[in-house]
Structure formats: C-alpha cells, structure tokens
Design a protein around this motif. Structure first.
Motif, PDB file in Angstrom:
ATOM      1  N   LEU B 103      61.684  33.454  96.122  1.00 44.39           N
ATOM      2  CA  LEU B 103      61.987  33.690  94.710  1.00 44.39           C
ATOM      3  C   LEU B 103      61.872  35.169  94.361  1.00 44.39           C
ATOM      4  O   LEU B 103      61.163  35.918  95.028  1.00 44.39           O
ATOM      5  CB  LEU B 103      61.028  32.899  93.817  1.00 44.39           C
ATOM      6  CG  LEU B 103      60.992  31.387  94.014  1.00 44.39           C
ATOM      7  CD1 LEU B 103      60.003  30.758  93.034  1.00 44.39           C
ATOM      8  CD2 LEU B 103      62.374  30.768  93.826  1.00 44.39           C
ATOM      9  N   GLY B 104      62.542  35.533  93.278  1.00 41.88           N
ATOM     10  CA  GLY B 104      62.447  36.889  92.759  1.00 41.88           C
ATOM     11  C   GLY B 104      61.729  36.927  91.430  1.00 41.88           C
ATOM     12  O   GLY B 104      61.914  36.037  90.610  1.00 41.88           O
ATOM     13  N   THR B 105      60.910  37.927  91.257  1.00 39.25           N
ATOM     14  CA  THR B 105      60.359  38.246  89.937  1.00 39.25           C
ATOM     15  C   THR B 105      59.968  39.713  89.958  1.00 39.25           C
ATOM     16  O   THR B 105      59.521  40.226  90.991  1.00 39.25           O
ATOM     17  CB  THR B 105      59.140  37.372  89.567  1.00 39.25           C
ATOM     18  OG1 THR B 105      58.788  37.636  88.202  1.00 39.25           O
ATOM     19  CG2 THR B 105      57.927  37.651  90.437  1.00 39.25           C
ATOM     20  N   PHE B 156      58.167  33.230 100.231  1.00 43.16           N
ATOM     21  CA  PHE B 156      57.616  34.491  99.727  1.00 43.16           C
ATOM     22  C   PHE B 156      58.343  34.895  98.460  1.00 43.16           C
ATOM     23  O   PHE B 156      59.296  34.234  98.033  1.00 43.16           O
ATOM     24  CB  PHE B 156      57.700  35.602 100.787  1.00 43.16           C
ATOM     25  CG  PHE B 156      59.070  35.844 101.357  1.00 43.16           C
ATOM     26  CD1 PHE B 156      59.892  36.824 100.825  1.00 43.16           C
ATOM     27  CD2 PHE B 156      59.536  35.104 102.440  1.00 43.16           C
ATOM     28  CE1 PHE B 156      61.155  37.056 101.355  1.00 43.16           C
ATOM     29  CE2 PHE B 156      60.797  35.339 102.977  1.00 43.16           C
ATOM     30  CZ  PHE B 156      61.607  36.317 102.427  1.00 43.16           C
ATOM     31  N   THR B 157      57.876  35.983  97.867  1.00 43.31           N
ATOM     32  CA  THR B 157      58.454  36.472  96.624  1.00 43.31           C
ATOM     33  C   THR B 157      58.954  37.893  96.824  1.00 43.31           C
ATOM     34  O   THR B 157      58.303  38.696  97.487  1.00 43.31           O
ATOM     35  CB  THR B 157      57.402  36.432  95.503  1.00 43.31           C
ATOM     36  OG1 THR B 157      57.056  35.073  95.277  1.00 43.31           O
ATOM     37  CG2 THR B 157      57.926  37.024  94.213  1.00 43.31           C
ATOM     38  N   VAL B 158      60.118  38.154  96.268  1.00 45.63           N
ATOM     39  CA  VAL B 158      60.733  39.465  96.378  1.00 45.63           C
ATOM     40  C   VAL B 158      60.627  40.138  95.017  1.00 45.63           C
ATOM     41  O   VAL B 158      60.901  39.519  93.997  1.00 45.63           O
ATOM     42  CB  VAL B 158      62.223  39.319  96.762  1.00 45.63           C
ATOM     43  CG1 VAL B 158      62.890  40.679  96.817  1.00 45.63           C
ATOM     44  CG2 VAL B 158      62.363  38.589  98.077  1.00 45.63           C
ATOM     45  N   SER B 159      60.238  41.401  95.020  1.00 44.52           N
ATOM     46  CA  SER B 159      60.131  42.115  93.758  1.00 44.52           C
ATOM     47  C   SER B 159      60.877  43.427  93.842  1.00 44.52           C
ATOM     48  O   SER B 159      60.379  44.407  94.394  1.00 44.52           O
ATOM     49  CB  SER B 159      58.651  42.342  93.425  1.00 44.52           C
ATOM     50  OG  SER B 159      58.535  42.827  92.121  1.00 44.52           O
ATOM     51  N   THR B 160      62.101  43.414  93.354  1.00 44.31           N
ATOM     52  CA  THR B 160      62.917  44.634  93.332  1.00 44.31           C
ATOM     53  C   THR B 160      63.504  44.779  91.939  1.00 44.31           C
ATOM     54  O   THR B 160      64.716  44.842  91.757  1.00 44.31           O
ATOM     55  CB  THR B 160      64.053  44.576  94.368  1.00 44.31           C
ATOM     56  OG1 THR B 160      64.757  43.318  94.219  1.00 44.31           O
ATOM     57  CG2 THR B 160      63.533  44.670  95.784  1.00 44.31           C
ATOM     58  N   ASN B 166      68.563  38.488  93.219  1.00 42.72           N
ATOM     59  CA  ASN B 166      69.665  38.615  94.178  1.00 42.72           C
ATOM     60  C   ASN B 166      69.143  38.930  95.577  1.00 42.72           C
ATOM     61  O   ASN B 166      69.651  38.396  96.569  1.00 42.72           O
ATOM     62  CB  ASN B 166      70.664  39.682  93.712  1.00 42.72           C
ATOM     63  CG  ASN B 166      71.755  39.079  92.824  1.00 42.72           C
ATOM     64  OD1 ASN B 166      71.577  37.990  92.285  1.00 42.72           O
ATOM     65  ND2 ASN B 166      72.858  39.779  92.684  1.00 42.72           N
ATOM     66  N   HIS B 167      68.124  39.780  95.647  1.00 42.58           N
ATOM     67  CA  HIS B 167      67.523  40.031  96.961  1.00 42.58           C
ATOM     68  C   HIS B 167      66.912  38.743  97.519  1.00 42.58           C
ATOM     69  O   HIS B 167      67.037  38.452  98.718  1.00 42.58           O
ATOM     70  CB  HIS B 167      66.452  41.122  96.858  1.00 42.58           C
ATOM     71  CG  HIS B 167      66.997  42.520  96.943  1.00 42.58           C
ATOM     72  ND1 HIS B 167      66.945  43.406  95.896  1.00 42.58           N
ATOM     73  CD2 HIS B 167      67.608  43.183  97.954  1.00 42.58           C
ATOM     74  CE1 HIS B 167      67.511  44.562  96.265  1.00 42.58           C
ATOM     75  NE2 HIS B 167      67.914  44.449  97.512  1.00 42.58           N
ATOM     76  N   ALA B 168      66.262  37.969  96.650  1.00 43.53           N
ATOM     77  CA  ALA B 168      65.639  36.717  97.107  1.00 43.53           C
ATOM     78  C   ALA B 168      66.705  35.745  97.606  1.00 43.53           C
ATOM     79  O   ALA B 168      66.574  35.152  98.694  1.00 43.53           O
ATOM     80  CB  ALA B 168      64.840  36.086  95.961  1.00 43.53           C
ATOM     81  N   MET B 169      67.758  35.581  96.830  1.00 47.23           N
ATOM     82  CA  MET B 169      68.809  34.617  97.217  1.00 47.23           C
ATOM     83  C   MET B 169      69.543  35.087  98.471  1.00 47.23           C
ATOM     84  O   MET B 169      69.974  34.267  99.294  1.00 47.23           O
ATOM     85  CB  MET B 169      69.767  34.386  96.048  1.00 47.23           C
ATOM     86  CG  MET B 169      69.070  33.706  94.867  1.00 47.23           C
ATOM     87  SD  MET B 169      70.171  33.178  93.523  1.00 47.23           S
ATOM     88  CE  MET B 169      70.723  34.736  92.855  1.00 47.23           C
TER      89      MET B 169
END
Lengths: 85, 403
Positions: B103-105, B156-160, B166-169
């Motif tokens: 996921l992204g946040t 995991f989680t992506v934080s950008t 979009n990075h997460a997907m």
C-alpha cells in the motif's frame, strides 16, 4: 466508587465483561487480556487515578508492581494512591 | 511473464463510500470538495477539502479496533473489504503464503500524531495512550489488511508523497507479473485533513482557498482530499480459471526520478515515466485514449505535465483525452493514484471519461483535450495514470481494456 470498584470496572471494560464477572482472584490471562490489553488497562488506570504505575512490559515480573491477579493490582494501586495523597 | 488482471476494487473518498457511488459522481461531474469540519479549522487560512462526510467509524469498528485504527487505516480496511469481496477470493494454504499487500501512504497516521501532540504540548499532559505508535505507523494499514485477510506473502508500505499509491501498485503489479505472487492486494490511503495536516500544507503556499481547477488559466492551487482505494491484482490465468470478473488488465508501469528539485516538477522526468510505462506494456502511443493526469491544479504541475504529454505523444497528444479527477475528490496525496485508477478503469471498461470540473478559462500552456466539466463517452483501449510526487519521484501505470 472506591479504588477496587473503579479498577474492576476498567479491567472489565478491557475484557469486555460485566464487573461482577471479574473476581479478586482472576488473573488477566483468565480474563482474556493480552499484553496490549494490559498496557491499555495500565494507561486507563493511570488516567483514572492520576498516578504513575512503575510497569515495564519487557520485564513484568521485575517491575515494582504485581500484576499476578486482580487483587494484587488493586493492592498496588491503593498503595500508589495513598502515597500520592 | 504473467498477465495481470484487476479482479476487485473498493474505495471510500469524498465522492462516495463505494466504487459505484464514486464512479457515478465522476460521470456526473459532481464535486466532493466543501468546507472542512474538524477542531480548530477556524485557525486555518485554507478551509476547504475533499473530506469524507458520510462515514461514522464507530458504526463500522468496535472499541478495540477504534483505539488501534487511525483514520487512514479505517479507510483502508473499508476499501479492502469491498475489493476482496468483489474478487471472491479467500486466502488459505499456498495462496495465502504468497499473496501480500503493498500500500501507499505519504503521512500514515497524521491525525494520531496531531491528537497526541496536542495532548502533550497544548494540554500539558505527560502520558499518551499506549497504542500511539502502532496506530500512527505508516505500515499499520497494510498490516491490518494482512491480518484481516490472512495475507502472508510480501507486504509493505511505500511512501513517496503524491506518487505513493502508484509506486505501491507498480510493485504489486510486478510481483504478480513475475509469477512471485498469484494475487496482491494494493492501493493506498491518506488522511491528512486535520489541523496539523492542513497547517503544514498551508506553509508551502500552494493551496487554493476556493476550488481545484486543473488546467484552467485561473487555477490557483491544489485542494486536499482524503480516503482510500484498494484493488486486487491477480494472475490473469488464475482469475480466468475461477471465472472471476475482470475489471481491466494492468499492462505496464514505469518509475523515474527527476533528480533535480525537491518540489518543482520536471517535464523530462514526467515524460520518461509515461514513455517508460508504454514501452514496458508494449503499448503504441496512438493506442492511448485517456490519461488520468496528476493535474493538481497548481500553476507548475499542470503546464509541466501538459508539456510532457505533448513531448511524449507528438501529434497524438491532440487526439487523446486527459482529465484531472482531483477537481472532484481533491488531492489524496499518498492515496491519490489509487482513487484515480478508478477513473482509468471506468474509461477502459465502461467507455466513460471522467471530466475535469471547475474548468473556466483556456490556458495556452495546457492546450490539450482536458474533458472540461462534462464526462464523455468514448472507446478507450489503453489508459495511463500519472503520479508525479514532490521530491521528483514519478510513477505511471498503464491499463488496457480486457476483452
């Protein structure tokens, strides 16, 4: 409400039980309260009585606060409340 | 290489508490932005946003959940429930062991930070609730989804910043495409609409006080939103074998870094990400019928993005449609790409292009077909979803109509 009733009410809420189901010889484990539930109960008790409970989740048995039963918890809190006043 | 299908989608955002409600709003060009409502809002100079109003968390979550779930986690779990229900999947055995959640946040539990800083700084208390850390951490939402659905694979989680989802997907897509996972749950969530969250954004002077008007000559900044969108990405053969409904196919992605400026966007960085996504997906530029723009409504982003599209697509830039749905749901920061992927699904699956609402004046620096104010019907084979973050980190996904 005296200290005993207040502490039992807090523990009962954490355990999702009625206060009459929390007896003095109950242990937190027997009430289904896990380690997160324990620290949350301690927080709620500290808030209710405005006291600091000396409890370290890393070494519960070495803490100067006996959590082995509802009775020992109440005794410890009564002592802390008395020391504070 | 495996083909990757989207077999489930869920959302909660200012336009609706389901995918159907959200897509209806996008079709109707409805605006979800309005006056913000939370403590101390009167001390803000920015008082509008795309807030989720039709939502009473206490009606969805019990007391034990409420003390552990920040609002961004609540949004995530609501959207994940819809997405996984739509997919019809249950996770056990090997499928559970290899399926994960990425996921992204951008901010994670911003309102948890905010409330507890108040407690210790403003109210002068010396004690905070014991769950502050597990509640605010950026990976809390991903972890709760994994626990709820027994997802034991890579998580995991992506934080950008604004490209987080979009990075997460993109990560989830490459895991399924490579064969590493049969199924990945992915998307993103954000909840920064609290006093401290909006106050921080005010500092940058990029926020609009009245509306988000992407590509319009009179645009005057971005408007924040909140919410989540979650998807189920699945190996196409796996999905077909179990007769699942396929919403769209994810066919490519690319990421790039501007390596230039911490806030100003770069035409070259954006162009490299769009061109890269098409190359990755084996997409001919003239197949792209729709781009869901990053389209923040700031002076800098919109003209830079349009210039990048013109560079990448040449003459075809005049034939494709590009819209910014942020005009309706606001900018969900780390969750924005996820909600915007819904508009891309609607374009390729339903042939409906979500509009850019609030469009009032032509800007020669944004001289593309921005689908002003009214949705349009058109057959679209391929759609791109752009996200260009602060820090110069870009991620573009490509969807193809499944037939």
């Amino acid at each position: 409400m005296n200290v005993q009733d207040q502490v039992i009410a807090i523990i009962a809420e954490q355990a999702v039980l009625e206060p009459q189901d929390v007896t003095l010889d109950s242990t937190l484990e027997s009430l289904g309260i896990d380690s997160l539930g324990l620290v949350e109960s301690i927080f709620a008790i500290e808030e209710a009585f405005d006291i600091q409970i000396p409890f370290n989740a890393n070494a519960p048995s070495e803490s100067d606060f006996d959590i082995s039963s509802v009775a020992t918890i109440i005794h410890g809190i009564e002592k802390l409340v008395a020391e504070q006043s | 290489m495996k083909r990757v299908a989207i077999t489930g989608a869920g959302t909660i955002n200012a336009l609706g508490v389901t995918v159907d409600q959200t897509l209806d709003a996008m079709r109707e060009g409805r605006c979800g932005i309005g006056p913000l409502s939370f403590r101390d809002v009167e001390r803000l100079s920015i008082q509008i946003g795309g807030q989720v109003n039709d939502f009473v968390p206490e009606a969805v979550f019990n007391r034990q959940q409420m003390v552990l779930f920040d609002r961004f986690t609540q949004f995530t779990l609501i959207a994940a429930k819809q997405a996984i229900a739509q997919s019809g999947l249950t996770f056990s055995g090997d499928l559970s062991a290899t399926s994960g959640v990425v996921l992204g946040t951008a901010g994670g539990g911003v309102s948890t930070w905010d409330e507890n800083y108040r407690t210790v700084y403003e109210e002068g208390k010396n004690r905070v609730h014991p769950f502050v850390v597990p509640k605010l951490m950026n990976n809390a939402a991903a972890s709760h989804v994994s626990m709820e659905y027994n997802l034991k694979g890579p998580s995991f989680t992506v934080s950008t910043a604004c490209a987080s989802s979009n990075h997460a997907m993109a990560q989830a897509f490459s895991m399924v495409r490579s064969g590493m996972s049969k199924v990945m749950v992915t998307g993103g969530s954000e909840s920064m609409l609290c006093f401290g969250g909006v106050k921080a954004w005010e500092g940058l002077r990029v926020m609009s006080k009245d509306a988000c008007r992407p590509f319009s000559a009179n645009r005057n900044g971005m408007v924040q939103g909140e919410g989540a969108a979650i998807f189920v990405f699945e190996d196409l053969d796996h999905a077909k074998a179990r007769g699942a409904e396929i919403l769209a196919e994810v066919v490519g992605f690319a990421m790039s870094s501007d390596a230039a400026d911490i806030v100003m966007p770069s035409k070259q960085g954006a162009a490299r990400a769009m061109a890269g996504a098409m190359r990755d997906g084996g997409i001919n530029p003239d197949e792209v019928g729709y781009i869901n723009a990053h389209g923040t409504g700031t002076a800098a982003n919109d003209k830079t993005e349009c210039a990048a599209v013109a560079d990448v697509f040449g003459h075809h830039a005049d034939d494709l449609m590009i819209s910014s749905t942020k005009s309706m749901h606001g900018h969900l920061i780390g969750g924005t790409g996820a909600v915007e992927l819904l508009a891309c699904i609607m374009a390729v699956r339903d042939g409906v292009i979500a509009p850019t609402i609030g469009y009032e004046e032509f800007d020669p620096e944004c001289a593309l077909d921005v689908v002003p104010n009214t949705a349009r019907e058109a057959r679209v084979d391929v759609a791109l979803s752009n996200a260009f973050a602060f820090g110069g980190l870009n991620a573009v996904l490509a969807l193809r109509k499944f037939s």
